[in-house]
Motif scaffolding. Structure first.
Motif, PDB file in Angstrom:
ATOM      1  N   ALA C  69      15.512  15.254  56.093  1.00 14.29           N
ATOM      2  CA  ALA C  69      14.968  16.122  57.139  1.00 14.29           C
ATOM      3  C   ALA C  69      13.837  16.990  56.596  1.00 14.29           C
ATOM      4  O   ALA C  69      12.826  17.199  57.264  1.00 14.29           O
ATOM      5  CB  ALA C  69      16.078  16.984  57.726  1.00 14.29           C
ATOM      6  N   SER C  70      14.009  17.485  55.374  1.00  9.03           N
ATOM      7  CA  SER C  70      12.963  18.324  54.776  1.00  9.03           C
ATOM      8  C   SER C  70      11.663  17.542  54.618  1.00  9.03           C
ATOM      9  O   SER C  70      10.574  18.042  54.917  1.00  9.03           O
ATOM     10  CB  SER C  70      13.399  18.843  53.394  1.00  9.03           C
ATOM     11  N   SER C  71      11.779  16.286  54.156  1.00  8.40           N
ATOM     12  CA  SER C  71      10.543  15.520  53.974  1.00  8.40           C
ATOM     13  C   SER C  71       9.948  15.113  55.319  1.00  8.40           C
ATOM     14  O   SER C  71       8.725  15.061  55.481  1.00  8.40           O
ATOM     15  CB  SER C  71      10.743  14.311  53.063  1.00  8.40           C
ATOM     16  N   SER C  72      10.816  14.841  56.296  1.00  7.84           N
ATOM     17  CA  SER C  72      10.328  14.507  57.627  1.00  7.84           C
ATOM     18  C   SER C  72       9.525  15.680  58.202  1.00  7.84           C
ATOM     19  O   SER C  72       8.421  15.519  58.707  1.00  7.84           O
ATOM     20  CB  SER C  72      11.519  14.169  58.532  1.00  7.84           C
ATOM     21  N   ASN C  91       8.526  26.378  50.421  1.00  9.45           N
ATOM     22  CA  ASN C  91       9.857  25.821  50.697  1.00  9.45           C
ATOM     23  C   ASN C  91      10.658  26.737  51.614  1.00  9.45           C
ATOM     24  O   ASN C  91      11.471  26.273  52.407  1.00  9.45           O
ATOM     25  CB  ASN C  91      10.609  25.545  49.386  1.00  9.45           C
ATOM     26  N   THR C  92      10.401  28.057  51.515  1.00  9.93           N
ATOM     27  CA  THR C  92      11.165  28.989  52.364  1.00  9.93           C
ATOM     28  C   THR C  92      10.876  28.749  53.851  1.00  9.93           C
ATOM     29  O   THR C  92      11.744  28.965  54.691  1.00  9.93           O
ATOM     30  CB  THR C  92      10.820  30.454  52.007  1.00  9.93           C
ATOM     31  N   ASP C  93       9.629  28.279  54.156  1.00 10.82           N
ATOM     32  CA  ASP C  93       9.313  27.962  55.553  1.00 10.82           C
ATOM     33  C   ASP C  93      10.239  26.846  56.038  1.00 10.82           C
ATOM     34  O   ASP C  93      10.723  26.855  57.165  1.00 10.82           O
ATOM     35  CB  ASP C  93       7.860  27.493  55.700  1.00 10.82           C
ATOM     36  N   ILE C  94      10.430  25.869  55.149  1.00  9.70           N
ATOM     37  CA  ILE C  94      11.282  24.724  55.506  1.00  9.70           C
ATOM     38  C   ILE C  94      12.732  25.168  55.660  1.00  9.70           C
ATOM     39  O   ILE C  94      13.422  24.793  56.605  1.00  9.70           O
ATOM     40  CB  ILE C  94      11.152  23.601  54.437  1.00  9.70           C
ATOM     41  N   VAL C  95      13.172  26.024  54.720  1.00  8.82           N
ATOM     42  CA  VAL C  95      14.553  26.531  54.785  1.00  8.82           C
ATOM     43  C   VAL C  95      14.783  27.197  56.131  1.00  8.82           C
ATOM     44  O   VAL C  95      15.796  26.965  56.797  1.00  8.82           O
ATOM     45  CB  VAL C  95      14.817  27.545  53.647  1.00  8.82           C
ATOM     46  N   GLU C  96      13.796  28.035  56.531  1.00 13.47           N
ATOM     47  CA  GLU C  96      13.972  28.777  57.760  1.00 13.47           C
ATOM     48  C   GLU C  96      13.980  27.845  58.969  1.00 13.47           C
ATOM     49  O   GLU C  96      14.864  27.922  59.817  1.00 13.47           O
ATOM     50  CB  GLU C  96      12.872  29.825  57.894  1.00 13.47           C
ATOM     51  N   PRO C 101      21.399  25.654  54.368  1.00 11.49           N
ATOM     52  CA  PRO C 101      22.346  26.529  53.661  1.00 11.49           C
ATOM     53  C   PRO C 101      22.002  26.558  52.172  1.00 11.49           C
ATOM     54  O   PRO C 101      21.252  25.703  51.691  1.00 11.49           O
ATOM     55  CB  PRO C 101      23.686  25.845  53.880  1.00 11.49           C
ATOM     56  N   PRO C 102      22.552  27.540  51.447  1.00 11.78           N
ATOM     57  CA  PRO C 102      22.191  27.701  50.026  1.00 11.78           C
ATOM     58  C   PRO C 102      22.364  26.433  49.196  1.00 11.78           C
ATOM     59  O   PRO C 102      21.532  26.149  48.333  1.00 11.78           O
ATOM     60  CB  PRO C 102      23.147  28.781  49.535  1.00 11.78           C
ATOM     61  N   VAL C 103      23.424  25.670  49.489  1.00 10.81           N
ATOM     62  CA  VAL C 103      23.642  24.459  48.681  1.00 10.81           C
ATOM     63  C   VAL C 103      22.538  23.430  48.845  1.00 10.81           C
ATOM     64  O   VAL C 103      22.431  22.499  48.061  1.00 10.81           O
ATOM     65  CB  VAL C 103      24.980  23.754  49.041  1.00 10.81           C
ATOM     66  N   LYS C 104      21.722  23.594  49.890  1.00 15.21           N
ATOM     67  CA  LYS C 104      20.700  22.580  50.170  1.00 15.21           C
ATOM     68  C   LYS C 104      19.278  23.089  49.985  1.00 15.21           C
ATOM     69  O   LYS C 104      18.332  22.420  50.377  1.00 15.21           O
ATOM     70  CB  LYS C 104      20.879  22.052  51.600  1.00 15.21           C
ATOM     71  N   ILE C 105      19.150  24.276  49.409  1.00 13.04           N
ATOM     72  CA  ILE C 105      17.807  24.829  49.261  1.00 13.04           C
ATOM     73  C   ILE C 105      16.934  23.955  48.360  1.00 13.04           C
ATOM     74  O   ILE C 105      15.741  23.773  48.602  1.00 13.04           O
ATOM     75  CB  ILE C 105      17.877  26.295  48.774  1.00 13.04           C
ATOM     76  N   HIS C 106      17.539  23.335  47.364  1.00 13.68           N
ATOM     77  CA  HIS C 106      16.737  22.504  46.456  1.00 13.68           C
ATOM     78  C   HIS C 106      16.063  21.343  47.196  1.00 13.68           C
ATOM     79  O   HIS C 106      15.062  20.816  46.755  1.00 13.68           O
ATOM     80  CB  HIS C 106      17.587  22.003  45.289  1.00 13.68           C
ATOM     81  N   VAL C 109      12.791  22.646  48.242  1.00 11.98           N
ATOM     82  CA  VAL C 109      11.928  22.761  47.063  1.00 11.98           C
ATOM     83  C   VAL C 109      11.312  21.395  46.764  1.00 11.98           C
ATOM     84  O   VAL C 109      10.119  21.265  46.456  1.00 11.98           O
ATOM     85  CB  VAL C 109      12.729  23.271  45.838  1.00 11.98           C
ATOM     86  N   LEU C 110      12.151  20.381  46.893  1.00 11.38           N
ATOM     87  CA  LEU C 110      11.709  19.018  46.645  1.00 11.38           C
ATOM     88  C   LEU C 110      10.546  18.656  47.583  1.00 11.38           C
ATOM     89  O   LEU C 110       9.533  18.091  47.161  1.00 11.38           O
ATOM     90  CB  LEU C 110      12.900  18.083  46.887  1.00 11.38           C
ATOM     91  N   ALA C 111      10.701  19.019  48.855  1.00 12.85           N
ATOM     92  CA  ALA C 111       9.658  18.699  49.831  1.00 12.85           C
ATOM     93  C   ALA C 111       8.361  19.441  49.522  1.00 12.85           C
ATOM     94  O   ALA C 111       7.269  18.866  49.581  1.00 12.85           O
ATOM     95  CB  ALA C 111      10.148  19.037  51.240  1.00 12.85           C
ATOM     96  N   GLU C 112       8.488  20.712  49.149  1.00 15.14           N
ATOM     97  CA  GLU C 112       7.291  21.484  48.798  1.00 15.14           C
ATOM     98  C   GLU C 112       6.604  20.853  47.578  1.00 15.14           C
ATOM     99  O   GLU C 112       5.375  20.648  47.569  1.00 15.14           O
ATOM    100  CB  GLU C 112       7.658  22.939  48.491  1.00 15.14           C
ATOM    101  N   ASP C 113       7.404  20.518  46.581  1.00 17.00           N
ATOM    102  CA  ASP C 113       6.852  19.891  45.369  1.00 17.00           C
ATOM    103  C   ASP C 113       6.160  18.576  45.702  1.00 17.00           C
ATOM    104  O   ASP C 113       5.124  18.237  45.126  1.00 17.00           O
ATOM    105  CB  ASP C 113       7.962  19.620  44.352  1.00 17.00           C
ATOM    106  N   ALA C 114       6.756  17.830  46.634  1.00 18.59           N
ATOM    107  CA  ALA C 114       6.191  16.524  47.001  1.00 18.59           C
ATOM    108  C   ALA C 114       4.816  16.690  47.636  1.00 18.59           C
ATOM    109  O   ALA C 114       3.883  15.938  47.331  1.00 18.59           O
ATOM    110  CB  ALA C 114       7.144  15.792  47.937  1.00 18.59           C
ATOM    111  N   ILE C 115       4.673  17.704  48.511  1.00 17.50           N
ATOM    112  CA  ILE C 115       3.366  17.952  49.137  1.00 17.50           C
ATOM    113  C   ILE C 115       2.338  18.272  48.048  1.00 17.50           C
ATOM    114  O   ILE C 115       1.242  17.700  47.990  1.00 17.50           O
ATOM    115  CB  ILE C 115       3.439  19.146  50.135  1.00 17.50           C
TER     116      ILE C 115
END
Lengths: 205, 613, 128
Positions: C69-72, C91-96, C101-106, C109-115
């Protein structure tokens, strides 16, 4: 880690485990940041004989478990519950070599700035390629090639695991060489990607 | 040392045990040792056990059994079972199930927790009578595969019954304790033991590692909706088909027909455990149908074969989890009434390649193990320790309906894990989290346990608060959740709303109600029981009057007749103690007949009652 | 917590799954991984050489629902943006947006790094 010969809070005997005094049979209040080696009473090292670990775990369980505190004051009951919980987690972590390696690295690397995402050169691209290949194999239900892939990945994982003990040993001899810890981090990271692939391959009976 | 008894609260039968001087044993003898898990509504009270069992045919819609299958469940999860059961089930708030009693308004609705509590009360009473002391604490067993909601429901039932739960333990583990600590059993004291537990309504398979004093559960699997009841249902379906071939007009949907079919199925199943073939007759007087036929054991075995195969599938699964092969299992122990079925036993033997242990009565072994554990908790012994696991992973709902595990399945308990949560927007002071239990990836395939609301988070910028939530599973396998905000050090309030259970408030309300009614209830219950006794005593006297005529003098017979009249008057009254006294007098008068058939049966009735109340 | 329709949609029907031609000079490819869980994510962008605007984006992720979902979401967001604007996605934009949830914040981060990886790959291939 503060591991300067902790003593029993009632009889002042030096403690084996921070959770319990075997000489006066008293539950010990323990700090929350206690490490798993202190819990089980072993030196902070990757070298750990599984027979000894098992024995110590049983010995402590027989003293700490809430079953033995049914008629004790509530504070003691609660302490036994928390102590047993941390004992169970500590045992589970130290018992399994990969978990133990990860945990130990986390303890040792506290003061060091490790690159937590390091991987061998080209590894990520290879993993991506293998994931795509696995997709195809799963679609075609090719059990021969699937089990070949499984065995290959399994062997690579075993090879990585075999490196933990010598690397930690090397670190003990050369604690100033932070490159060794970085190498361990790389190994642990790589193993996780391999595990992830292995998880996706259905077990064949 | 205050005694803690062990209770096996079963789908079909319940019993209790304790450690006597001579060793662990079930409390009570013969019929008094076993309480059928059946209740029957009379006036404003319940008949429990044997008395209720007798009313299954005569009063089907008010007689409730297999309550354990409803504990902590909802209507959707029960599926077909709702139609198979002769009593009515409705769903209340938060999917809480209720058994509905009554033909028309006003109905009386009872939660499974309240009904189980009645069974527990009966067991408590029986234990107190047999032991001659009050019983306040108990170890209660549950299927290993019971999830948190089912465990909570069991604990609530005990609380309503006025029993303090010293520990909830898993049935197969209890059985392992009973075997492992019994010197007479030639069970290897170091090695892997598989406990196969097939009861009336649930199935469990647990692998334990025994080493020295420690009994450690390595892995467990099961099905809380598979048991002997399903064998019965499979038989019922066949019986219906057979009857319809001869009587195409037959109807089976009324409660009486359901009970008749179910009881016949039960007795066919029992008969076929001992003989290769059995004859049966089904009478439906209202429909003027009487049907007689035979059932062969081969037909029964092929009928239940898919159900047994399902249990073996679980066995395969649990071995995989334990990373063991069949050959590495040193011992196999059979538990539960359904393992008596020879077809079941044979399949297990083939699967594990060894003959299973059956020396301890499979009906009693769980209660005995629970009794031993109770003895340990009461401080009576310290020479063994049971380390059990949480059967299914616990976690929370995350994005898109996925399940994120916080504590994995088969983790040794007690266990604690913490997870940090934060807010999404500025000044947000509460967070809602849904808790689930299961092993699948999507929450729709897991069980919703409840929702907790974190309140009292200090207002901060979104994403700034660090709310540490602690998930704690105690030695009973029950989850509690606590939370604190780490930046402010403030303890966050947590309110857990259970999805299939009673809130503490509801439990207390039920207890208040039952306390207010306690004295009346007791009198009423006794009245009902004594009235039934009187009826049977009268029947006994009338059937055997010819014996009395030859054995007793005219005067003695007159006295008996007059006393029977006195008892008849008392039956119409409301004083249970008076009735009891009159019945006792009647017993005295018939005592000279003690060595005759009539005297014996009357005395048995009277003694049975007094031992029971 | 109830997730918005939009969010669940990114999970059950992720957009822009697929690949772009790696050899195309206007395509930048980012390959990243999350060692916490072993997820791997490939995110590609296609840039209009004239306007420097991202005109297409594709991804392929081997990982959990949140990572997908984050990459989508990330591919949806970068389309139509200039590479500089895309660089500023946090990444915080995506989180919001996805209420991770906290367990999935990484995963975010992965999506932000990918961009960022895709953009830097594009830049390194179009230095002149």
């Amino acid at each position: 880690m503060a591991f300067d010969e902790p003593a029993c809070h009632t009889c002042e005997t030096t403690l084996v485990s921070r959770l319990f005094c075997f000489s006066c049979n008293a539950l010990q209040p323990f700090p929350r940041e206690i490490d798993f080696f202190e819990v089980l009473g072993f030196p902070v090292s990757f070298e750990l004989k599984s027979v000894e670990l098992e024995e110590r775990y049983q010995q402590l369980s027989l003293e700490l478990h809430p079953d033995f505190y049914g008629s004790a004051p509530e504070a003691e009951q609660l302490l036994s519950e928390t102590a047993s919980a941390i004992l169970n987690t500590a045992y589970k972590t130290l018992h399994e070599p990969t978990l133990r390696a990860g945990y130990l690295l986390h303890l040792l690397a506290e003061k060091q700035q490790l690159d937590e995402r390091s991987l061998p050169e080209g590894f990520l691209a290879e993993m991506f390629f293998l994931q795509e290949e696995l997709d195809e194999l799963l679609d075609s239900v090719n059990s021969v090639e699937l089990s070949a892939m499984h065995d290959d990945l399994q062997n690579r994982k075993i090879d990585i695991e075999a490196d933990y003990a010598p690397l930690f040993k090397k670190h003990e001899d050369h604690p100033e060489n932070s490159g060794i810890l970085q190498q361990l981090q790389t190994h642990l990271n790589a193993e996780r990607y391999l595990r992830r692939l292995l998880e996706r391959i259905p077990a064949t009976d | 040392m205050k005694r803690i008894i062990g209770i096996d609260l079963g789908t079909t039968n319940s019993l209790c045990a304790t450690v006597f001087e001579e060793g662990p044993e079930v409390i009570g003898e013969g019929e008094n040792a076993v309480t059928p898990s059946v209740l029957s509504r009379i006036d404003s009270g319940w008949l429990v056990g044997q008395e209720a069992q007798k009313r299954r045919i005569s009063n089907p819609e008010n007689t409730v059994f297999s309550i354990k299958r409803l504990m902590g469940r909802d209507l959707e999860e029960l599926g077909e079972l709702v139609n198979e059961l002769p009593y009515k089930i409705v769903e209340g708030d938060r999917k809480l199930l209720k058994v509905r009693i009554g033909e028309s308004e006003p109905y009386q609705d009872f939660t499974p927790q309240e009904l189980s509590a009645e069974i527990l009360k009966k067991i408590k009473q029986r234990a107190e009578t047999a032991l001659g002391e009050s019983v306040e604490k108990a170890v209660i067993t549950v299927p290993a595969y019971f999830d948190d909601a089912q465990r909570q429901a069991t604990r609530a039932a005990a609380e309503i019954a006025g029993l303090e739960v010293a520990r909830i333990i898993n049935e197969p583990t209890a059985a392992a304790i009973a075997y492992g600590l019994d010197e007479k059993q030639d069970l290897q004291k170091d090695g892997h033991v598989a406990v196969y537990d097939l009861g009336g309504g649930t199935f469990d398979i647990s692998i334990l590692k025994l080493s020295g004093k420690i009994f450690k559960v390595v892995a467990t699997h099961g099905n809380t909706q598979l048991g002997g009841d399903d064998f019965d249902q499979a038989l019922v379906d066949i019986l219906k088909k057979r009857i319809l071939q001869q009587h195409p007009q037959a109807q089976f949907d009324d409660p009486a027909s359901k009970q008749i079919l179910k009881k016949t199925a039960e007795s066919i199943k029992i008969e076929l455990s001992f003989s290769p073939e059995t004859a049966y007759t089904l009478d439906f007087p209202k429909q003027d149908i009487s049907f007689t036929d035979n059932f062969k054991v081969e037909d029964f075995e092929s009928l239940i074969s898919p159900l047994v195969d399902e249990t073996l599938e679980s066995c395969r699964h649990v071995l995989k989890q334990a990373k063991l092969t069949q050959e590495q299992i040193d011992e196999v122990v059979l538990v539960g009434g359904s393992t008596v079925v020879p077809g079941v036993r044979r399949k297990i033997e083939t699967f594990f390649g060894r003959s299973p242990h059956v020396a301890i009565d499979p009906y009693k072994v769980v209660a005995i193990g629970a009794g031993i554990q109770g003895h340990l908790l009461a401080g009576g012994r310290r020479d063994f320790l049971l380390l059990d696991v949480i059967p299914l992973a616990l976690g929370i709902e995350t994005l898109g309906g996925t399940f994120s595990k916080i504590i994995t399945g088969n983790t040794t308990i007690p266990v604690e894990e913490s997870e940090t949560f934060t807010t999404n927007v500025d000044d947000q002071t509460s967070i809602d989290v849904n808790i689930y239990q299961g092993e699948r990836e999507l929450i729709k395939d897991c069980r919703a346990l409840g929702q907790f609301k974190l309140r009292g988070i200090p207002p901060m910028k979104g994403g700034f608060p660090l709310v540490e939530v602690m998930f704690r599973v105690d030695a009973n396998g029950i989850l509690t959740v606590s939370a604190s905000e780490k930046r402010s050090g403030k303890k966050a309030e947590i309110e857990v709303i259970p999805f299939h259970g009673l809130t503490q408030f509801e439990i207390e309300r039920i207890m208040d109600d039952s306390f207010e009614n306690a004295i009346d209830d007791f009198n009423e219950r006794q009245l009902i029981e004594f009235r039934l006794t009187a009826e049977r005593v009268f029947q006994g006297i009338e059937h055997n009057w010819n014996v009395a005529e030859s054995a007793l003098s005219e005067t003695e017979r007159d006295k008996i007749r007059m006393q029977m009249e006195v008892v008849r008057q008392s039956i119409k009254g409301q004083d249970s103690q008076a009735l009891k006294a009159q019945l006792d007098t009647l017993g005295e008068l018939t005592r000279p007949l003690a060595d005759t058939a009539m005297g014996r049966s009357i005395l048995t009735e009277l003694q049975g009652e007094s031992a029971d109340s | 917590m109830a997730y918005s329709e939009k969010v669940i949609d990114h999970y059950s029907e992720p957009r822009n799954v697929g690949s772009l031609d790696k050899s195309d000079l206007n395509v930048g490819t980012g390959l990243v991984g999350a060692p916490e869980c072993g997820d791997v994510m490939k995110l590609q962008i296609k840039v209009d050489p004239e306007t420097k605007e991202i005109i297409d984006a594709k991804f392929k992720t081997f990982g959990c629902g949140s990572a997908i979902a984050s990459s989508s979401l990330a591919t949806e967001w970068v389309k139509g943006k200039s590479i500089d604007e895309a660089m500023s996605i946090q990444n915080t934009d995506i989180v919001e947006e996805l209420s991770l949830p906290p367990v999935k914040i990484h995963c975010s981060v992965l999506a932000e790094d990918a961009i960022k990886a895709a953009i830097s790959d594009y830049k390194s291939r179009n230095q002149d």
